[in-house]
Design a protein around this motif. Sequence first.
Motif, mmCIF file in Angstrom:
data_model
loop_
_atom_site.group_PDB
_atom_site.id
_atom_site.type_symbol
_atom_site.label_atom_id
_atom_site.label_comp_id
_atom_site.label_asym_id
_atom_site.label_seq_id
_atom_site.Cartn_x
_atom_site.Cartn_y
_atom_site.Cartn_z
ATOM 1 N N THR A 1 0.830 -1.199 0.000
ATOM 2 C CA THR A 1 0.000 0.000 0.000
ATOM 3 C C THR A 1 0.869 1.256 0.000
ATOM 4 O O THR A 1 2.045 1.215 0.397
ATOM 5 N N PRO A 2 0.325 2.379 -0.442
ATOM 6 C CA PRO A 2 1.078 3.637 -0.337
ATOM 7 C C PRO A 2 1.537 3.917 1.089
ATOM 8 O O PRO A 2 2.657 4.420 1.295
ATOM 9 N N ARG A 3 0.714 3.605 2.079
ATOM 10 C CA ARG A 3 1.103 3.822 3.468
ATOM 11 C C ARG A 3 2.303 2.958 3.852
ATOM 12 O O ARG A 3 3.231 3.430 4.517
ATOM 13 N N GLU A 4 2.307 1.697 3.428
ATOM 14 C CA GLU A 4 3.443 0.824 3.747
ATOM 15 C C GLU A 4 4.728 1.355 3.129
ATOM 16 O O GLU A 4 5.798 1.335 3.760
ATOM 17 N N ARG A 5 4.639 1.823 1.903
ATOM 18 C CA ARG A 5 5.838 2.363 1.244
ATOM 19 C C ARG A 5 6.291 3.668 1.896
ATOM 20 O O ARG A 5 7.498 3.915 2.048
ATOM 21 N N ALA A 6 5.337 4.503 2.304
ATOM 22 C CA ALA A 6 5.692 5.723 3.022
ATOM 23 C C ALA A 6 6.366 5.393 4.348
ATOM 24 O O ALA A 6 7.328 6.065 4.760
ATOM 25 N N ASP B 1 4.687 2.808 -11.292
ATOM 26 C CA ASP B 1 3.778 3.749 -11.938
ATOM 27 C C ASP B 1 2.785 4.430 -10.993
ATOM 28 O O ASP B 1 1.872 5.117 -11.453
ATOM 29 N N ASP B 2 2.946 4.278 -9.675
ATOM 30 C CA ASP B 2 1.953 4.896 -8.787
ATOM 31 C C ASP B 2 2.575 5.575 -7.567
ATOM 32 O O ASP B 2 1.910 5.773 -6.554
ATOM 33 N N PRO C 1 17.907 14.866 6.196
ATOM 34 C CA PRO C 1 18.202 14.782 4.752
ATOM 35 C C PRO C 1 19.258 13.725 4.454
ATOM 36 O O PRO C 1 20.281 13.633 5.139
ATOM 37 N N LYS C 2 18.980 12.929 3.419
ATOM 38 C CA LYS C 2 19.917 11.893 2.995
ATOM 39 C C LYS C 2 19.924 11.808 1.479
ATOM 40 O O LYS C 2 18.919 12.124 0.838
ATOM 41 N N PRO C 3 21.033 11.371 0.896
ATOM 42 C CA PRO C 3 21.035 11.182 -0.561
ATOM 43 C C PRO C 3 20.057 10.080 -0.955
ATOM 44 O O PRO C 3 20.125 8.970 -0.418
ATOM 45 N N PHE C 4 19.152 10.408 -1.858
ATOM 46 C CA PHE C 4 18.218 9.421 -2.396
ATOM 47 C C PHE C 4 18.515 9.220 -3.868
ATOM 48 O O PHE C 4 18.603 10.188 -4.631
ATOM 49 N N PHE C 5 18.639 7.958 -4.286
ATOM 50 C CA PHE C 5 18.940 7.608 -5.669
ATOM 51 C C PHE C 5 17.775 6.830 -6.273
ATOM 52 O O PHE C 5 17.270 5.877 -5.686
ATOM 53 N N GLY C 6 17.366 7.252 -7.464
ATOM 54 C CA GLY C 6 16.307 6.576 -8.188
ATOM 55 C C GLY C 6 15.925 7.401 -9.406
ATOM 56 O O GLY C 6 16.353 8.543 -9.548
ATOM 57 N N TYR C 7 15.154 6.827 -10.303
ATOM 58 C CA TYR C 7 14.682 7.559 -11.482
ATOM 59 C C TYR C 7 13.373 6.930 -11.923
ATOM 60 O O TYR C 7 12.724 6.223 -11.157
ATOM 61 N N SER C 8 12.913 7.242 -13.128
ATOM 62 C CA SER C 8 11.637 6.730 -13.626
ATOM 63 C C SER C 8 10.525 7.217 -12.700
ATOM 64 O O SER C 8 10.401 8.411 -12.453
ATOM 65 N N ASP C 9 9.714 6.311 -12.134
ATOM 66 C CA ASP C 9 8.620 6.725 -11.253
ATOM 67 C C ASP C 9 9.142 7.409 -9.990
ATOM 68 O O ASP C 9 8.404 8.142 -9.327
ATOM 69 N N ASN C 10 10.409 7.196 -9.655
ATOM 70 C CA ASN C 10 11.000 7.868 -8.499
ATOM 71 C C ASN C 10 11.177 9.365 -8.728
ATOM 72 O O ASN C 10 11.578 10.089 -7.815
ATOM 73 N N THR C 11 10.846 9.835 -9.938
ATOM 74 C CA THR C 11 10.736 11.272 -10.168
ATOM 75 C C THR C 11 9.798 11.902 -9.135
ATOM 76 O O THR C 11 10.010 13.043 -8.707
#
Length: 352
Positions: free
Chosen positions: A64-69, A91-92, A109-119
Amino acid sequence: MISESVEPVYPPKPSPGDRVAVISPSSGLPGLFPLPHELGLRRLKEEFGLDPVEYPATRKMGSTPRERADDIHAAFADPTVKAVIASIGGDDQITVLPYLDRELIRAHPKPFFGYSDNTSLLAFLWQCGVVGYHGSSVMCELGRPGAMAPLTADSLRAALFTSGPYELRPADRFRDIDLPWDDPESFAGEPPTEPAGGWHWHRPERVVEGRSWGGELEILSWHLMADREIAPDPSAYDGCVLFLETSEELMSAEHVFRILRTMGERGLLRRFPALLMGRPKTWSFARPLDAEAKAAHAREQREAVLRALETYAPETMAVFDVDLGHTDPQVVIPYGGTVRVDGPARRVTVTY
């Protein structure tokens, strides 16, 4: 939202031996395709000297979005974790953002790495005044068949461990055709590559240096529709360097133009004096284009971008086929960090 006067903060960098969080803010694909994920984890340990830590939703499809948050909060709040890396896109992720605690992120604050949906998360960090890093996921770049592409590994190492300027350079060869992640034979050797052809410059008469903003074009279009993580005053982007990429879904040139047209009508495009456009993905399992169709797709996308610039931002300098986003090799672009585009010298320098 941050104000225009807030200077972006570069988070402290990890050192070899530090713990780094591996999370799935979008899709739990590591649970379906463990081969590239576990290869990526091994490379984080053996080649980068880092200690990856997975979170509850990392390998869980349908979380769920909550679990990922919750995973994002736990990763940022843990003082022993020094960086956060996405396993893959999806995609969500836009549905996760309402659950995020801005004050917690700002405080840790920490360095976060990702792209695509991580935009989506990168744009969220931009609005929090925290520099993120567009590029390098565990399954794709770290889990690449054969070995990591040297250009990718060098850029990721610099972004992870160093601070200061880093000059990007175009790849000599690139890979566009993917291999199935559920077949061990895909990882037995080097994947096929083809000549890259260098960067292509448009209006390279000046030097532009500014804070970067952008990401995957389709994800940004969703933010425009939802009015999510878009500064309410377009002047917040004045002087920034825009960078864009498109995904393996191979959106049509007309779709690309329409999104850019929307940005133009909103008064955004003309705010950016320079654009870095990633090399377009031209092959997918759903659309395995031949060489002629691949070349046409890339050409038509560039023409669509140029048409939008001519209409809405005729003074904007652009660099096409930069090795960012859905391409291999791939360079990391600091999201909210400083990017310098030197047209006369044909050089692009980022600050990690």
